[in-house]
Design a protein around this motif. Structure first.
Motif, PDB file in Angstrom:
ATOM      1  N   PHE A  97      -6.438 -11.394  -0.517  1.00 35.82           N
ATOM      2  CA  PHE A  97      -5.609 -10.199  -0.333  1.00 35.82           C
ATOM      3  C   PHE A  97      -6.061  -9.381   0.870  1.00 35.82           C
ATOM      4  O   PHE A  97      -5.248  -8.722   1.531  1.00 35.82           O
ATOM      5  CB  PHE A  97      -5.653  -9.323  -1.588  1.00 35.82           C
ATOM      6  N   ASN A  98      -7.365  -9.394   1.164  1.00 32.35           N
ATOM      7  CA  ASN A  98      -7.859  -8.665   2.338  1.00 32.35           C
ATOM      8  C   ASN A  98      -7.342  -9.269   3.637  1.00 32.35           C
ATOM      9  O   ASN A  98      -7.137  -8.560   4.626  1.00 32.35           O
ATOM     10  CB  ASN A  98      -9.392  -8.653   2.338  1.00 32.35           C
ATOM     11  N   HIS A  99      -7.139 -10.582   3.623  1.00 37.14           N
ATOM     12  CA  HIS A  99      -6.613 -11.255   4.816  1.00 37.14           C
ATOM     13  C   HIS A  99      -5.093 -11.152   4.915  1.00 37.14           C
ATOM     14  O   HIS A  99      -4.535 -11.063   6.017  1.00 37.14           O
ATOM     15  CB  HIS A  99      -7.030 -12.732   4.821  1.00 37.14           C
ATOM     16  N   HIS A 100      -4.429 -11.182   3.753  1.00 31.96           N
ATOM     17  CA  HIS A 100      -2.958 -11.126   3.738  1.00 31.96           C
ATOM     18  C   HIS A 100      -2.540 -10.189   2.597  1.00 31.96           C
ATOM     19  O   HIS A 100      -2.462 -10.604   1.437  1.00 31.96           O
ATOM     20  CB  HIS A 100      -2.349 -12.521   3.525  1.00 31.96           C
ATOM     21  N   ASN A 101      -2.269  -8.931   2.950  1.00 30.21           N
ATOM     22  CA  ASN A 101      -1.895  -7.944   1.932  1.00 30.21           C
ATOM     23  C   ASN A 101      -0.587  -8.362   1.258  1.00 30.21           C
ATOM     24  O   ASN A 101       0.440  -8.507   1.926  1.00 30.21           O
ATOM     25  CB  ASN A 101      -1.715  -6.571   2.585  1.00 30.21           C
ATOM     26  N   PRO A 102      -0.595  -8.536  -0.077  1.00 30.44           N
ATOM     27  CA  PRO A 102       0.610  -9.023  -0.759  1.00 30.44           C
ATOM     28  C   PRO A 102       1.644  -7.939  -1.038  1.00 30.44           C
ATOM     29  O   PRO A 102       2.738  -8.238  -1.531  1.00 30.44           O
ATOM     30  CB  PRO A 102       0.058  -9.573  -2.070  1.00 30.44           C
ATOM     31  N   THR A 162      -3.127  -1.107  -7.294  1.00 31.17           N
ATOM     32  CA  THR A 162      -2.953  -1.309  -5.853  1.00 31.17           C
ATOM     33  C   THR A 162      -1.978  -2.422  -5.528  1.00 31.17           C
ATOM     34  O   THR A 162      -1.163  -2.309  -4.605  1.00 31.17           O
ATOM     35  CB  THR A 162      -4.315  -1.605  -5.198  1.00 31.17           C
ATOM     36  N   TYR A 163      -2.013  -3.510  -6.313  1.00 33.42           N
ATOM     37  CA  TYR A 163      -1.291  -4.726  -5.911  1.00 33.42           C
ATOM     38  C   TYR A 163      -0.086  -5.088  -6.780  1.00 33.42           C
ATOM     39  O   TYR A 163       0.586  -6.075  -6.476  1.00 33.42           O
ATOM     40  CB  TYR A 163      -2.255  -5.910  -5.891  1.00 33.42           C
ATOM     41  N   PHE A 164       0.219  -4.331  -7.822  1.00 35.88           N
ATOM     42  CA  PHE A 164       1.294  -4.742  -8.720  1.00 35.88           C
ATOM     43  C   PHE A 164       2.341  -3.647  -8.875  1.00 35.88           C
ATOM     44  O   PHE A 164       2.022  -2.455  -8.898  1.00 35.88           O
ATOM     45  CB  PHE A 164       0.727  -5.134 -10.095  1.00 35.88           C
ATOM     46  N   ALA A 165       3.601  -4.077  -8.994  1.00 28.04           N
ATOM     47  CA  ALA A 165       4.720  -3.157  -9.196  1.00 28.04           C
ATOM     48  C   ALA A 165       4.640  -2.519 -10.580  1.00 28.04           C
ATOM     49  O   ALA A 165       3.920  -2.994 -11.463  1.00 28.04           O
ATOM     50  CB  ALA A 165       6.046  -3.914  -9.039  1.00 28.04           C
ATOM     51  N   VAL A 166       5.396  -1.434 -10.767  1.00 26.28           N
ATOM     52  CA  VAL A 166       5.324  -0.670 -12.016  1.00 26.28           C
ATOM     53  C   VAL A 166       5.591  -1.543 -13.235  1.00 26.28           C
ATOM     54  O   VAL A 166       4.840  -1.538 -14.211  1.00 26.28           O
ATOM     55  CB  VAL A 166       6.312   0.521 -11.987  1.00 26.28           C
ATOM     56  N   ARG A 167       6.689  -2.316 -13.203  1.00 29.72           N
ATOM     57  CA  ARG A 167       7.013  -3.101 -14.395  1.00 29.72           C
ATOM     58  C   ARG A 167       6.025  -4.256 -14.591  1.00 29.72           C
ATOM     59  O   ARG A 167       5.782  -4.682 -15.734  1.00 29.72           O
ATOM     60  CB  ARG A 167       8.458  -3.600 -14.358  1.00 29.72           C
ATOM     61  N   ALA A 168       5.425  -4.764 -13.512  1.00 35.47           N
ATOM     62  CA  ALA A 168       4.397  -5.799 -13.634  1.00 35.47           C
ATOM     63  C   ALA A 168       3.144  -5.212 -14.276  1.00 35.47           C
ATOM     64  O   ALA A 168       2.477  -5.870 -15.091  1.00 35.47           O
ATOM     65  CB  ALA A 168       4.074  -6.395 -12.273  1.00 35.47           C
ATOM     66  N   ARG A 169       2.818  -3.973 -13.935  1.00 35.37           N
ATOM     67  CA  ARG A 169       1.673  -3.295 -14.559  1.00 35.37           C
ATOM     68  C   ARG A 169       1.956  -3.035 -16.034  1.00 35.37           C
ATOM     69  O   ARG A 169       1.060  -3.163 -16.885  1.00 35.37           O
ATOM     70  CB  ARG A 169       1.401  -1.984 -13.830  1.00 35.37           C
ATOM     71  N   ALA A 170       3.183  -2.660 -16.364  1.00 32.64           N
ATOM     72  CA  ALA A 170       3.549  -2.447 -17.765  1.00 32.64           C
ATOM     73  C   ALA A 170       3.448  -3.750 -18.557  1.00 32.64           C
ATOM     74  O   ALA A 170       2.958  -3.768 -19.695  1.00 32.64           O
ATOM     75  CB  ALA A 170       4.966  -1.887 -17.853  1.00 32.64           C
ATOM     76  N   LEU A 171       3.907  -4.847 -17.967  1.00 31.29           N
ATOM     77  CA  LEU A 171       3.807  -6.148 -18.643  1.00 31.29           C
ATOM     78  C   LEU A 171       2.344  -6.531 -18.872  1.00 31.29           C
ATOM     79  O   LEU A 171       1.991  -7.088 -19.914  1.00 31.29           O
ATOM     80  CB  LEU A 171       4.508  -7.223 -17.807  1.00 31.29           C
ATOM     81  N   SER A 172       1.493  -6.208 -17.909  1.00 33.67           N
ATOM     82  CA  SER A 172       0.079  -6.567 -18.031  1.00 33.67           C
ATOM     83  C   SER A 172      -0.559  -5.913 -19.252  1.00 33.67           C
ATOM     84  O   SER A 172      -1.376  -6.527 -19.945  1.00 33.67           O
ATOM     85  CB  SER A 172      -0.683  -6.155 -16.771  1.00 33.67           C
ATOM     86  N   ASN A 187     -14.357   4.117  -7.240  1.00 31.88           N
ATOM     87  CA  ASN A 187     -13.000   3.690  -6.907  1.00 31.88           C
ATOM     88  C   ASN A 187     -12.117   4.833  -6.409  1.00 31.88           C
ATOM     89  O   ASN A 187     -11.045   4.579  -5.857  1.00 31.88           O
ATOM     90  CB  ASN A 187     -12.356   2.992  -8.104  1.00 31.88           C
ATOM     91  N   THR A 188     -12.549   6.098  -6.582  1.00 29.73           N
ATOM     92  CA  THR A 188     -11.799   7.196  -5.962  1.00 29.73           C
ATOM     93  C   THR A 188     -11.945   7.156  -4.448  1.00 29.73           C
ATOM     94  O   THR A 188     -11.111   7.699  -3.722  1.00 29.73           O
ATOM     95  CB  THR A 188     -12.303   8.569  -6.458  1.00 29.73           C
ATOM     96  N   GLN A 189     -13.008   6.517  -3.970  1.00 27.23           N
ATOM     97  CA  GLN A 189     -13.246   6.415  -2.529  1.00 27.23           C
ATOM     98  C   GLN A 189     -12.668   5.143  -1.927  1.00 27.23           C
ATOM     99  O   GLN A 189     -12.738   4.935  -0.719  1.00 27.23           O
ATOM    100  CB  GLN A 189     -14.758   6.470  -2.254  1.00 27.23           C
ATOM    101  N   ILE A 190     -12.167   4.253  -2.786  1.00 25.38           N
ATOM    102  CA  ILE A 190     -11.638   2.977  -2.305  1.00 25.38           C
ATOM    103  C   ILE A 190     -10.133   3.106  -2.139  1.00 25.38           C
ATOM    104  O   ILE A 190      -9.391   3.132  -3.125  1.00 25.38           O
ATOM    105  CB  ILE A 190     -11.996   1.830  -3.271  1.00 25.38           C
ATOM    106  N   LYS A 191      -9.669   3.214  -0.910  1.00 22.36           N
ATOM    107  CA  LYS A 191      -8.241   3.418  -0.648  1.00 22.36           C
ATOM    108  C   LYS A 191      -7.501   2.098  -0.434  1.00 22.36           C
ATOM    109  O   LYS A 191      -6.289   2.040  -0.543  1.00 22.36           O
ATOM    110  CB  LYS A 191      -8.064   4.288   0.608  1.00 22.36           C
ATOM    111  N   THR A 192      -8.241   1.038  -0.104  1.00 22.03           N
ATOM    112  CA  THR A 192      -7.571  -0.212   0.265  1.00 22.03           C
ATOM    113  C   THR A 192      -7.975  -1.369  -0.637  1.00 22.03           C
ATOM    114  O   THR A 192      -7.170  -1.856  -1.416  1.00 22.03           O
ATOM    115  CB  THR A 192      -7.875  -0.564   1.726  1.00 22.03           C
ATOM    116  N   SER A 193      -9.235  -1.821  -0.557  1.00 24.39           N
ATOM    117  CA  SER A 193      -9.647  -3.058  -1.220  1.00 24.39           C
ATOM    118  C   SER A 193     -10.648  -2.801  -2.346  1.00 24.39           C
ATOM    119  O   SER A 193     -11.665  -2.128  -2.137  1.00 24.39           O
ATOM    120  CB  SER A 193     -10.282  -4.012  -0.202  1.00 24.39           C
ATOM    121  N   PRO A 194     -10.414  -3.370  -3.541  1.00 25.97           N
ATOM    122  CA  PRO A 194     -11.394  -3.285  -4.634  1.00 25.97           C
ATOM    123  C   PRO A 194     -12.535  -4.298  -4.521  1.00 25.97           C
ATOM    124  O   PRO A 194     -13.306  -4.452  -5.457  1.00 25.97           O
ATOM    125  CB  PRO A 194     -10.551  -3.580  -5.888  1.00 25.97           C
TER     126      PRO A 194
END
Length: 500
Positions: A365-370, A300-310, A437-444
């Motif tokens: 993140f719920n208050h300020h979507n990054p 939800t919160y990380f770009a593709v290459r950031a997810r790959a690095l993780s 988590n299939t029902q969670i569209k916004t916040s984990p």
């Protein structure tokens, strides 16, 4: 090998497996038939058995063969999950497939004890290893052609095969180690899974390192995973039956005669109603529950290459942490019960810190979507570190539980049954987590809080179980009693003449 296997000095025997009885007259694990060959004459064994065969049948060799399969199978699945939502553009389809996968895995594990004890460890591992490539191919087809039905179909069949493999694996890893080296053996197994993630992470990053790319990872990423998953099958074929394995301390694994199908089914009830499983049930559900929520967080919160690095950097600290816990659980001079208490204290406190941090981050993140965070942004490290640390504290929870389960068993079949029950509960937790988590569209945030609550529910029953831990493994006590009877000239039933 000798230094790796070196056990701590023996402590006094305390507790017995019958203390874990619940209903009826049956103990948790009936005492196995008394075989005269539980301890091997190592000098005669070295003279009469070829060197290649001694190496092949050594407990550490067998653990390495299992670890290679874990590297090729579960580790690659973890690496795909480490992409966040399976690396797809949106995590929901991956979460549906993964939920189905774990639901089937739970059903197979429910009956896993009888299945694996009938098939034998080797053939259960072969069936499981043959199913590993389905996962990589289903993600490739979805990424390349948009084929969603195969992703869900793959989750269904991979769950069945992986269920057989997991039950056989859990029974084996709890049986193979010499009594004083179980922590280090389990650390080797956990590390192999994370080394697989490390290789998978390197593949991810090499294919997905360009800044500004949105959506899913490149389809070629899954081809590399598919090739590695296919390599597990040959190693499954060279697994030795447990009754032929010789540990470095000269002991064999206690293996009872095979039971009839009706009796195996009966043992399912005995196992599931035992205090061992009932007190560890919440821990089992919780120990893998984190994976669905943190995978959704990453997607939800990380770009593709950031997810790959993780997926590349997450395993590093886990390798250190798992061997650290292994040495704690093998500390010389402490009884098994004291080591169990120390291990529980360590695992719970580490998880507590990570969960609090994760909840704090998600509230922000719920208050300020990054948006989609990339690795060159100032907030990357602070946002990513909770995910980084949970990839260590989660495996620590699992490794500790398998060590604790093996502290109560009387033979290899008991380890298979106990491991099957624990794997079933783990899979239930994962299925619920990914389904939620299939029902969670916004916040984990809901997932984080549920995971935190499950840990709270798990701690008190686990503390009760830990305080019941025998100071020595019952199987070791049985083997020593048999050896003493042999030395006194008491008749021991020859192997092969027993009735089930």
């Amino acid at each position: 090998m000798s230094q790796f296997d070196a056990p701590p000095p023996n402590t006094h025997a305390g507790g017995n497996d019958d203390a874990l009885r619940t209903k009826g007259d049956l103990p948790l694990n009936d005492a196995p038939p008394r075989y005269a060959d539980e301890r091997v004459d190592m000098e005669n064994y070295a003279r009469s058995v070829p060197r290649w065969k001694r190496i092949w049948q050594h407990s550490l060799t067998q653990m390495m063969l299992l670890s290679v399969q874990a590297f090729c199978g579960p580790a690659m699945a973890d690496a795909i999950a480490g992409l966040g939502g399976g690396g797809l553009a949106t995590p929901q389809t991956s979460n549906v497939a993964t939920a189905i996968n774990y639901a089937m895995l739970a059903i197979v594990c429910l009956f896993g004890g009888p299945i694996v004890n009938k098939l034998g460890t080797k053939w259960a591992l072969v069936i499981g290893a043959a199913s590993f490539p389905i996962r990589g191919s289903s993600y490739y087809c979805n990424s390349k052609f948009g084929t969603q039905w195969y992703l869900i179909f793959g989750g269904f069949f991979t769950g069945i095969g992986t269920g057989c493999w997991y039950v056989a694996e859990s029974g084996s890893i709890m049986s193979l180690a010499p009594s004083g080296a179980r922590g280090k053996y389990l650390a080797l197994w956990i590390v192999s899974r994370n080394l697989g993630q490390l290789v998978g992470g390197a593949i991810n990053l090499s294919k997905n390192h360009i800044k500004g790319v949105s959506g899913g990872v490149t389809p070629d990423t899954y081809i590399a995973f598919l090739i590695i998953e296919a390599m597990a099958l040959p190693f499954a074929f060279v697994i030795s039956p447990l009754d032929r394995v010789v540990r470095s301390d000269g002991t064999r694994i206690l293996v009872s005669e095979k039971l009839g199908t009706k009796e195996e089914i009966k043992r399912i009830r005995v196992t599931w109603t035992s205090k061992l499983i009932m007190l560890s049930a919440f821990w089992a559900i919780w120990s893998f529950f984190y994976s669905g929520t943190w995978s959704t967080y990453l997607g939800t919160y990380f770009a593709v290459r950031a997810r790959a690095l993780s997926s590349l950097v997450s395993p590093f600290f886990c390798i250190v942490g798992c061997f650290g816990l292994g040495f704690i659980l093998d500390i010389k001079g402490l009884s098994q019960r004291r080591r169990a208490q120390l291990g529980l204290f360590t695992v719970v406190n580490l998880n507590l810190c990570v969960y609090i941090w994760s909840i704090v981050m998600q509230v922000e993140f719920n208050h300020h979507n990054p948006g989609k965070i990339d690795w060159d942004e100032p907030r990357y490290a602070r946002s990513f570190l909770p995910y980084f640390f949970v990839q260590t504290t989660g495996p620590l929870s699992q490794s500790y539980m398998y060590w604790l389960l093996s502290s109560f068993a009387t033979d290899a079949q008991a380890n298979v049954r106990n491991g099957a029950a624990f794997r079933c509960l783990e899979a239930v937790g994962q299925a619920i987590s990914y389904g939620m988590n299939t029902q969670i569209k916004t916040s984990p945030l809901i997932g984080f809080c549920v995971t935190f609550g499950l840990m709270g529910l798990a701690v008190m029953p686990m503390l009760t179980l830990v305080n019941m831990t025998p100071d020595r493994i019952p199987a070791d006590v049985i083997a020593e009693e048999q050896q003493m009877e042999v030395e006194k000239g008491v008749d021991i039933v020859p192997k092969g003449n027993q009735t089930a």
